[in-house]
Each structure stands twice: as structure tokens, then as C-alpha cells.
Design a protein around this motif. Structure first.
Motif, short mmCIF file in Angstrom:
data_model
loop_
_atom_site.label_atom_id
_atom_site.label_comp_id
_atom_site.label_asym_id
_atom_site.label_seq_id
_atom_site.Cartn_x
_atom_site.Cartn_y
_atom_site.Cartn_z
N ASP A 99 24.64 22.93 12.86
CA ASP A 99 23.21 23.07 13.15
C ASP A 99 22.36 22.88 11.90
N ASP A 100 22.93 23.14 10.72
CA ASP A 100 22.17 22.98 9.48
C ASP A 100 21.89 21.51 9.17
N LEU A 101 22.65 20.62 9.80
CA LEU A 101 22.47 19.19 9.57
C LEU A 101 21.48 18.56 10.54
N ALA A 102 20.91 19.38 11.42
CA ALA A 102 20.07 18.83 12.50
C ALA A 102 18.89 18.04 12.00
N THR A 103 18.36 18.39 10.82
CA THR A 103 17.16 17.70 10.33
C THR A 103 17.47 16.45 9.52
N ILE A 104 18.74 16.19 9.26
CA ILE A 104 19.07 15.03 8.40
C ILE A 104 18.63 13.72 9.05
N ASP A 105 18.98 13.52 10.32
CA ASP A 105 18.65 12.25 10.97
C ASP A 105 17.14 12.05 11.07
N ALA A 106 16.43 13.13 11.38
CA ALA A 106 14.99 12.99 11.60
C ALA A 106 14.20 12.93 10.29
N GLU A 107 14.54 13.77 9.34
CA GLU A 107 13.73 13.88 8.14
C GLU A 107 14.49 13.65 6.84
N GLY A 108 15.82 13.58 6.91
CA GLY A 108 16.60 13.35 5.70
C GLY A 108 16.81 14.58 4.86
N PHE A 109 16.62 15.78 5.44
CA PHE A 109 16.81 17.03 4.71
C PHE A 109 17.93 17.85 5.33
N VAL A 110 18.52 18.72 4.52
CA VAL A 110 19.51 19.66 5.03
C VAL A 110 19.04 21.07 4.70
N ARG A 111 19.36 22.02 5.56
CA ARG A 111 18.99 23.41 5.33
C ARG A 111 20.14 24.14 4.64
N LEU A 112 19.87 24.69 3.45
CA LEU A 112 20.88 25.42 2.70
C LEU A 112 20.51 26.89 2.64
N LEU A 113 21.53 27.75 2.76
CA LEU A 113 21.32 29.19 2.68
C LEU A 113 21.86 29.65 1.33
N GLY A 114 20.95 30.02 0.42
CA GLY A 114 21.33 30.35 -0.94
C GLY A 114 21.46 31.84 -1.18
N LYS A 115 21.33 32.23 -2.45
CA LYS A 115 21.47 33.63 -2.83
C LYS A 115 20.37 34.46 -2.18
N GLY A 116 20.74 35.68 -1.78
CA GLY A 116 19.78 36.55 -1.12
C GLY A 116 19.36 36.05 0.24
N ASN A 117 20.23 35.21 0.86
CA ASN A 117 19.94 34.63 2.19
C ASN A 117 18.61 33.86 2.20
N LYS A 118 18.27 33.28 1.06
CA LYS A 118 17.04 32.50 0.97
C LYS A 118 17.32 31.06 1.39
N GLU A 119 16.57 30.59 2.39
CA GLU A 119 16.75 29.23 2.89
C GLU A 119 15.88 28.25 2.10
N ARG A 120 16.40 27.02 1.96
CA ARG A 120 15.59 25.96 1.37
C ARG A 120 16.01 24.64 2.00
N LEU A 121 15.08 23.70 2.05
CA LEU A 121 15.36 22.36 2.56
C LEU A 121 15.53 21.42 1.36
#
Length: 316
Positions: A169-191
Motif C-alpha cells: 500500500d505504501d507504493l500506491a502513489t508511485i504510479d500516479a505521482e512518483g512518490f513513496v510513503r516512508l515511515l521513519g523514526k517516531g512513526n513520522k511519515e514522509r513522501l
């Protein structure tokens, strides 16, 4: 306790700790050798005091630091960097003993290490990264998976924990926008953007390999799988990288790690003109101060080029 008893007791616990570092943490042979030398110093110190390592308290360990810095442990006095590493090793051991239920209180909880000088992260050249990413065998399923993983790590600057923790599910935005959602330290999300090389390698892996692997497991949503259909572990990712480095015949094989790819990602972006705050966001650093460490590398590179190229950089 007699000295032989102290030595046997120390050997049991330090061996278990080193095995933990190898199996669970994926530490390199050089790192394990350093830990082993530090633990030998701790054992000698305990023997000199006639106490087992489980019986040492905060005052004992303060004395250990002083002995290490003054050379009283034998040999030459340790530098600030070596003393800091010794304390880090000792802290790791006692935290391990607490986690394993061998002791109840961590005597190193407030132990202070001498401040070590800031060390610049090691990076690979652009050419070496290209050799590394081309190393996995494209004729095998594992090779295609490995290529996708390595391309992804370098393309996004992801931590290895973020990569192996990635779900479909984290790869869902790759095809549309070319971004991936990563869950980093402290459960902080970034694209984070994913480059075309990584996107192509991921597509090949997801279409040709992952469906084969997933049938052997229990239906995990993980992107990167092992051959048994389970989520790839951090240790396996380290092994994949190390094997690729050996195939690519890189001189840094002994020191290479997923974090070195992350360092290389940041340094190459800054060398290419990226703004430090953009790189901060891509890396998921809470403070720009952490990211600015990489600017020292690019400044050194600029200085080297200037000194070797400018006709009046050096007097005649």
C-alpha cells in the motif's frame, strides 16, 4: 569470585552479547573485533577488582573510564574516540543483560562518555554506486529482488528499516505521482520521490518475482520478501548489500552498510546542487544540523577541485 570464575562468567555473557550483535544486528567482522577488544578490557578490569561483570556498579564503571583514559588498563591510554567506543560497547552489554533478565538495573544508565569528535560519514562515489547496483544477477529471482532493493535504497535514501518495513500500500502513489510513503523514526511519515531506475527495477521485481515468493508464505503485505515468502529482515538486507559489494569488487566491502548508501544519496544530491533543507526533508531528519554534516564533504570536494584546477590557487 576467583579470577578463573570471573573469566568464565564474563566469557558466557560477552559471547552471548557478541552473538546477538552478529545475528540480530548484522554487525561486521571489524566491528565485532572492536567490541571483543573492549569487552576484554572490561573483563580484565573486573578481574583486577575481584568481581564478576554482573556485580560491577556505576562507581566501578566510572573507574573503568578513568583507567582507560590514563592507560591503567594496560597498553597506551585510549583517545577520546576509543574511550567513547569502549563506553558504547559496555553500555550495549549491560542493556543486553537487562533485556535478557541477567541483571535488574543497568549500571551504565547515567555513565558519561568523553565527547568524541564528529566524524564525517563515509560515502561511495557515483561510479562505485553504479557498479554496486549492477552487481546482482538479473538471471535469478533473488538477483532481481536484490537489484530492486538496492536501487530503492539509493534512489530514496531510505533507512534499511524503512525499506524492509515497506508494504504494498505504501507504493500506491508511485504510479500516479512518483512518490513513496516512508515511515521513519517516531512513526513520522514522509513522501520521497522514486527515480526511474528504481521504479523500473521495482516493477520488474513486483511482476516477475514477488508473486512467486508470496505463494510460499502466508500472504504478508511486505514489498520485499525472502524466498520463503516472508518479509525480508534487516540482517538479510545487509547480507544482500555485502554480497553485491563483493561482486562489484568494491574496496569498501568490509565497511559497507545500508547506511553508507543513505550517506551517498545525501552527498550526491548536495554535490548536484540540492538545497540542504530539501535533503533534510528527504532523509527525514528532525534537525537541519544533522543534514549539514554532509555539506562538509561537498565543501572538501570543492576545495580539492579548486586547489588542483585554479591557476593561482597555489603560489609557485
Amino acid at each position: 569470585m576467583t579470577n578463573p570464575e570471573i573469566a568464565r562468567d564474563a566469557a558466557v555473557h560477552t559471547r552471548a552479547f557478541l552473538n546477538h550483535l552478529i545475528v540480530e544486528k548484522g554487525r561486521s567482522k571489524n566491528t565485532i573485533a572492536s567490541y571483543k577488544r573492549d569487552l576484554e578490557k572490561l573483563t580484565l578490569f573486573a578481574q583486577a577488582r575481584g568481581r564478576g561483570i554482573k556485580d560491577l556498579d556505576r562507581n566501578d564503571l566510572d573507574a573503568l573510564v578513568i583507567a582507560a583514559r590514563t592507560g591503567e588498563l594496560g597498553g597506551t591510554a585510549l583517545s577520546e574516540t576509543s574511550a567513547a567506543r569502549l563506553i558504547a560497547t559496555v553500555r550495549g552489554l549491560y542493556r543486553f543483560l537487562v533485556d535478557e533478565g541477567k541483571i535488574e538495573v543497568d549500571p551504565t544508565a547515567s555513565l558519561r562518555a568523553p565527547k568524541a569528535p564528529q566524524r564525517l560519514p563515509k560515502v561511495l562515489s557515483v561510479e562505485d554506486v553504479a557498479r554496486l547496483l549492477s552487481a546482482p544477477n538479473p538471471e535469478t529471482a533473488a538477483g532481481l529482488r536484490d537489484r530492486a532493493l538496492l536501487e530503492f535504497l539509493y534512489s530514496t535514501g531510505a533507512r534499511v528499516s524503512e525499506a524492509v518495513g515497506l508494504d504494498i500500500d505504501d507504493l500506491a502513489t508511485i504510479d500516479a505521482e512518483g512518490f513513496v510513503r516512508l515511515l521513519g523514526k517516531g512513526n513520522k511519515e514522509r513522501l520521497v520521490p522514486v527515480g526511474t531506475y528504481a521504479r523500473k527495477a521495482l516493477e520488474i521485481y513486483l511482476v516477475r518475482v514477488r508473486p512467486e515468493f508470496i505463494t510460499k508464505g502466508t500472504g504478508t503485505p511486505a514489498v520485499f520478501l525472502n524466498s520463503r515468502g516472508r518479509r525480508l529482515s534487516r540482517q538479510s538486507a545487509w547480507i544482500i548489500l555485502r554480497n553485491a559489494a563483493e561482486r562489484a569488487q568494491l574496496t569498501e566491502v568490509a565497511e559497507i552498510s545500508p547506511h553508507m548508501l543513505r550517506h551517498s544519496f545525501a552527498t550526491h544530491l548536495l554535490s548536484g546542487g540540492a538545497d540542504v533543507r530539501v535533503v533534510q526533508e528527504l532523509l527525514g531528519h528532525a534537525s537541519v544540523t544533522t543534514t549539514q554534516l554532509y555539506t562538509h564533504i561537498t565543501v572538501d570536494s570543492l576545495r580539492e577541485v579548486y586547489m588542483s584546477s585554479h591557476p593561482r590557487a597555489i603560489s609557485g
